[in-house]
Design an enzyme around this catalytic site. Sequence first.
Site, mmCIF file in Angstrom:
data_model
loop_
_atom_site.group_PDB
_atom_site.id
_atom_site.type_symbol
_atom_site.label_atom_id
_atom_site.label_comp_id
_atom_site.label_asym_id
_atom_site.label_seq_id
_atom_site.Cartn_x
_atom_site.Cartn_y
_atom_site.Cartn_z
ATOM 1 N N GLU A 198 41.515 31.599 39.590
ATOM 2 C CA GLU A 198 42.350 31.581 38.379
ATOM 3 C C GLU A 198 43.704 30.909 38.591
ATOM 4 O O GLU A 198 44.297 30.411 37.634
ATOM 5 C CB GLU A 198 42.533 33.013 37.840
ATOM 6 N N CYS A 258 38.317 38.538 44.376
ATOM 7 C CA CYS A 258 39.016 39.233 45.450
ATOM 8 C C CYS A 258 38.514 40.674 45.571
ATOM 9 O O CYS A 258 37.387 40.875 46.006
ATOM 10 C CB CYS A 258 40.522 39.116 45.261
ATOM 11 N N HIS A 264 41.135 33.310 44.786
ATOM 12 C CA HIS A 264 41.526 33.464 43.370
ATOM 13 C C HIS A 264 41.405 32.118 42.647
ATOM 14 O O HIS A 264 42.380 31.366 42.608
ATOM 15 C CB HIS A 264 42.979 33.922 43.273
HETATM 16 N N1 GLN Z 1 43.024 44.901 48.219
HETATM 17 C C1 GLN Z 1 42.141 43.851 48.664
HETATM 18 C C2 GLN Z 1 42.644 43.205 49.946
HETATM 19 O O1 GLN Z 1 43.810 43.295 50.268
HETATM 20 C C3 GLN Z 1 41.947 42.808 47.584
HETATM 21 C C4 GLN Z 1 43.194 42.079 47.200
HETATM 22 C C5 GLN Z 1 43.105 41.364 45.895
HETATM 23 O O2 GLN Z 1 42.245 41.662 45.042
HETATM 24 N N2 GLN Z 1 44.007 40.428 45.634
HETATM 25 O O3 GLN Z 1 41.882 42.585 50.639
#
Ligand code: GLN
Length: 547
Positions: free
Chosen positions: A512, A384, A510
């Site tokens: 995970e 992310c 994600h």
């Molecule tokens: N802050 C970033 C976004 O909102 C990444 C979010 C995250 O790592 N879950 O796109």
Amino acid sequence: MSDSTKYIFVTGGVTSSLGKGIISASLAKLLQARGYSVTIQKLDPYINIDPGTLNPYEHGECYVTNDGAETDLDLGHYERFLNVTTSQANNVTTGRIYQSVIEKERKGEFLGKTVQVIPHITDEIKRRIQILAQSGEYDFVITEIGGTVGDIESLPYIEAVRQMLWEKRNECLVIHLTLIPFLSAAGELKTKPTQHSVKSMLEVGVQPDILVCRTEHPLDETIRRKVALFCNVEETSVIESIDVDTIYEVPILMQKEKLDTEVLRKLNLPNDGDPELKEWKEFLKRLKEPKSEVKVGLVGKYIELKDSYKSISESFYHAGAANECKVDLKWIHSAKINDENIEEKLGDLDAILVAPGFGSRGIEGKIEAVKFARENGIPFLGICLGMQVAVIEYARNVIGWHDAHTTEIEHETTKPVIDLMEEQKSIKNLGGTMRLGAYDCELKEGTKVSEAYKTELIQERHRHRYEFNNAFLKDFEYNGMIATGKNPKTGLVEVVEIPAHPWFVGAQFHPEYKSTVEKPHPLFIAFVAATIKHKEKLAKRRSEMSK
Ligand code: GLN
């Protein structure tokens, strides 16, 4: 499947952090291994509608389900132990309970009555508990009540449990998790806190059926008898839960302590044979007897509280076991990394993971960590925000766009390589409005990800507002960073890779959240495998040089 669903409530006393989630998940695992279908629910007594707006320092990681619910991290344990998915219905907060009651009140559904904690709030709690049973799919609904008995905010939940015990007399059971501390000065285990905590339950009309006692030392017969006598439970219902090295040993421990048979006996259910835990035990063996070891750096800004990255560290245990390799995680604070100390901070690592996150703190350290992994051919996984910083680093240091950034942090950048998604531009409220939950992603053939997943179409969970800015995709691909996974409907870039690097993957989703004991995540398995390979290659090179 039985005709009627049984309800098991798990409460906690004495202190928080005794591991109600792990006990609930372990009991669920034992029942599941006997052929029952089980789901687990967490009721959280705080006022937030969900943990999505909470800082990870408050409650650890925010776990995301397939249906896009932002939930308590215990749901991650439930999925990892049971290998079944959960949903919004599996996590309810006081905020959500009140929100539904107040919405009903505004619609006039209470027909002029005064709306009160009892019965309206408790009715709503009972409704939420029983929603999970409505599908007729589950033999057991295990409901974990967050917080500690005696807290003001837990009272309506305990009252709802009391009512359910009364209304569904033979179908409910209460397990109370307590602590038996060891006083080293006296050299003794002490039962008084447990007695008090059971008394607090009795004051609100709930008698626990089974006590699970967390302890650092074994409970002998005398202690068990004493606890049983003072807390009105049978001796066989005093279950010892001694500290263990890994949470994955707890189901085995609970089986030895006969928690599952005690539950079945008390609910008048047959207890035939032992649960089938062959695969679980094989996993444990691989986890505890690894053939190799690697050191992976987890670079993030919430590392003071390891629960902030719970699903990531658990995914490494699963993938490590799959590779018969111990993954030694080194937690590195991104705000403390700079170009001067980078070698000292990351020089001993076999692989680097840059974690998800929000906001500007530590972002430059994350970018430095990516640069170090990219330039030194160290296996890299960015998740992310970790993927987004990999894109920023490439734009700045390879393409030469020195002010490239994400508009989450720098609005004035001339190269907004990560930018707010179109659908996000009109959104004002922060709660529950990110791009959340499972989306399709199509993988490009012949890439690291397609090799890892061994399939073209995958579904992964998301939690973000910003995305790779497709206006720059051609420049990236021309310069050697390619999009290897895309959303087939919207064209959003989900994965980037650097084919010239031994193993460099950035995922907007994600992975995970989907790793379980039974199904370790393919991307983590491939990442750990690449790490082992990298370490072996380096060792070979070093030994050749010393010849
Ligand atoms: N802050 C970033 C976004 O909102 C990444 C979010 C995250 O790592 N879950 O796109």
